[in-house]
Scaffold this active site. Sequence first.
Site, PDB file in Angstrom:
ATOM      1  N   ASP A  60       6.650 -23.469  18.137  1.00  0.00           N
ATOM      2  CA  ASP A  60       6.098 -22.377  18.904  1.00  0.00           C
ATOM      3  C   ASP A  60       5.381 -21.276  17.924  1.00  0.00           C
ATOM      4  O   ASP A  60       6.028 -20.725  17.034  1.00  0.00           O
ATOM      5  CB  ASP A  60       7.454 -22.028  19.517  1.00  0.00           C
ATOM      6  N   ASP A  61       4.094 -20.909  18.060  1.00  0.00           N
ATOM      7  CA  ASP A  61       3.558 -20.031  17.548  1.00  0.00           C
ATOM      8  C   ASP A  61       2.887 -20.297  16.050  1.00  0.00           C
ATOM      9  O   ASP A  61       2.728 -19.530  15.377  1.00  0.00           O
ATOM     10  CB  ASP A  61       4.066 -18.662  17.324  1.00  0.00           C
ATOM     11  N   CYS A 100       2.298 -18.982  25.393  1.00  0.00           N
ATOM     12  CA  CYS A 100       3.024 -20.197  25.435  1.00  0.00           C
ATOM     13  C   CYS A 100       3.318 -20.647  26.874  1.00  0.00           C
ATOM     14  O   CYS A 100       2.897 -21.894  27.030  1.00  0.00           O
ATOM     15  CB  CYS A 100       4.380 -19.910  24.871  1.00  0.00           C
ATOM     16  N   LYS A 164      13.058 -24.799  23.459  1.00  0.00           N
ATOM     17  CA  LYS A 164      12.391 -23.918  24.342  1.00  0.00           C
ATOM     18  C   LYS A 164      11.968 -24.477  25.775  1.00  0.00           C
ATOM     19  O   LYS A 164      11.451 -25.601  25.539  1.00  0.00           O
ATOM     20  CB  LYS A 164      11.618 -23.180  23.664  1.00  0.00           C
ATOM     21  N   HIS A 166      10.925 -22.140  28.877  1.00  0.00           N
ATOM     22  CA  HIS A 166      10.237 -21.142  29.422  1.00  0.00           C
ATOM     23  C   HIS A 166       9.116 -21.191  30.441  1.00  0.00           C
ATOM     24  O   HIS A 166       8.030 -20.768  30.527  1.00  0.00           O
ATOM     25  CB  HIS A 166       9.435 -20.478  27.921  1.00  0.00           C
ATOM     26  N   HIS A 242       8.822 -18.789  16.559  1.00  0.00           N
ATOM     27  CA  HIS A 242       8.551 -17.693  17.261  1.00  0.00           C
ATOM     28  C   HIS A 242       9.622 -16.516  16.786  1.00  0.00           C
ATOM     29  O   HIS A 242      10.285 -17.230  15.824  1.00  0.00           O
ATOM     30  CB  HIS A 242       9.029 -17.999  18.814  1.00  0.00           C
ATOM     31  N   ASP A 304       2.045 -24.515  20.565  1.00  0.00           N
ATOM     32  CA  ASP A 304       1.525 -24.089  21.887  1.00  0.00           C
ATOM     33  C   ASP A 304       0.453 -23.216  21.886  1.00  0.00           C
ATOM     34  O   ASP A 304       0.045 -22.693  22.900  1.00  0.00           O
ATOM     35  CB  ASP A 304       2.699 -23.719  22.650  1.00  0.00           C
ATOM     36  N   LYS A 323      -2.505 -15.505  17.867  1.00  0.00           N
ATOM     37  CA  LYS A 323      -1.748 -15.428  19.141  1.00  0.00           C
ATOM     38  C   LYS A 323      -2.180 -14.542  20.276  1.00  0.00           C
ATOM     39  O   LYS A 323      -2.337 -13.043  19.678  1.00  0.00           O
ATOM     40  CB  LYS A 323      -0.090 -15.526  19.020  1.00  0.00           C
TER      41      LYS A 323
END
Length: 391
Positions: A60-61, A100, A164, A166, A242, A304, A323
Amino acid sequence: RRNHGGIPASPFLKPFAEMKTSQRFSWIIRPAVMAGWAVASLSLAAAAPSKWNFVLIVADDLGWKDLACYGSDFYQTPHIDKLAKDGMKFTQAYAACTVCSPTRAALMTGKYPARLRITDWIPGLPPENPRLIVPDFTKYLPLEEVSLARALKSAGYATASIGKWHLGGEAYYPDKHGFDVNLGGTDQPGPPTYFSPYGIPTLTDGLEGEYLTDRMGAEAVQWLETRRDQPFFLYLPHFAVHTPIQGKRGLIQKFRALKQPGQIQTNEVYAAMVASLDNAVGRVRSKIRSLGLADRTVFMFVSDNGGRLTRGTTSNLPLRAGKGGCYEGGTRVPFIVYWPGVTRPGSVSETPVITMDIYPTLLHIAGLEKEALLGVDGLSLVPLLRGTGVL
């Protein structure tokens, strides 16, 4: 054929006696050859390997340059680097969106975020005094969509989502989209904390101070142990890296001591988070090997969206922005595929690929070619992975 003992020749054999040599070949030799081919085919079918297993790890990120194998001179990622050394590294892989939720929806379905109408992170945050009206968008992954898990489960795969999600509230959790197991997946974009107690409704708390990324790796290993005799699809979307930016103290101290003048990436806490993510990847690969499944398991590692730049989290240089930005820094991501016996070790592909390509690729490898082409926007990367063609 000669008639022995005065027994009349069979009327079925008489025509054969009158045949030419070439015709006799068709009657006797060719069927024998065909029978041999049939026996050989059955033998090959019996010896055919079992279905491919899949491990899909999503960071993530994580920025395009946040791995040593992608050029970082500060972050240390030996396990992910080894994955790239064993498989194929893509240098122009792009996320379906700069944030994301849209990317994760695209990954699960093989469809563009715009076609799914999931065009922002869920639930989104309209900016103050926007120059343009913020469009209304779908804030969940519709149950009508055939997710990767649902497609593979219909083919006999065990499925698990550990990490995750989401992609909507409880009515749209992973277990509603074909996953047998959901550990950690909720409608939230990130964890309240990386140290137990976590406060995540779908994950029990560990011992006080347990680190979340370590826990995700441990849960993945435990699940793999119970699925060793069945083809599986392990979806491991880590919360890392994240926010909140929190790392283990020992690793933070390690990277603080490794700082050197001139380094572009300098956040030791973020470096510690990346290191924990790398260790979790290594732990899963080690378990796959110990189970004797290494030659039957396809690994994919991807992010992502681009790296987060706020408050000096990381740097995507020489790419612009990060991002949330529509420049390269916000959309280009690391992407590694290891398909044992197929991807050439240490190979590099400069072909532009995108999130939606993952869906048809996994289904293609699983032998679900027709399903891989139904209503998707992505392209199967199998020709690239085999080194036999281009998209």
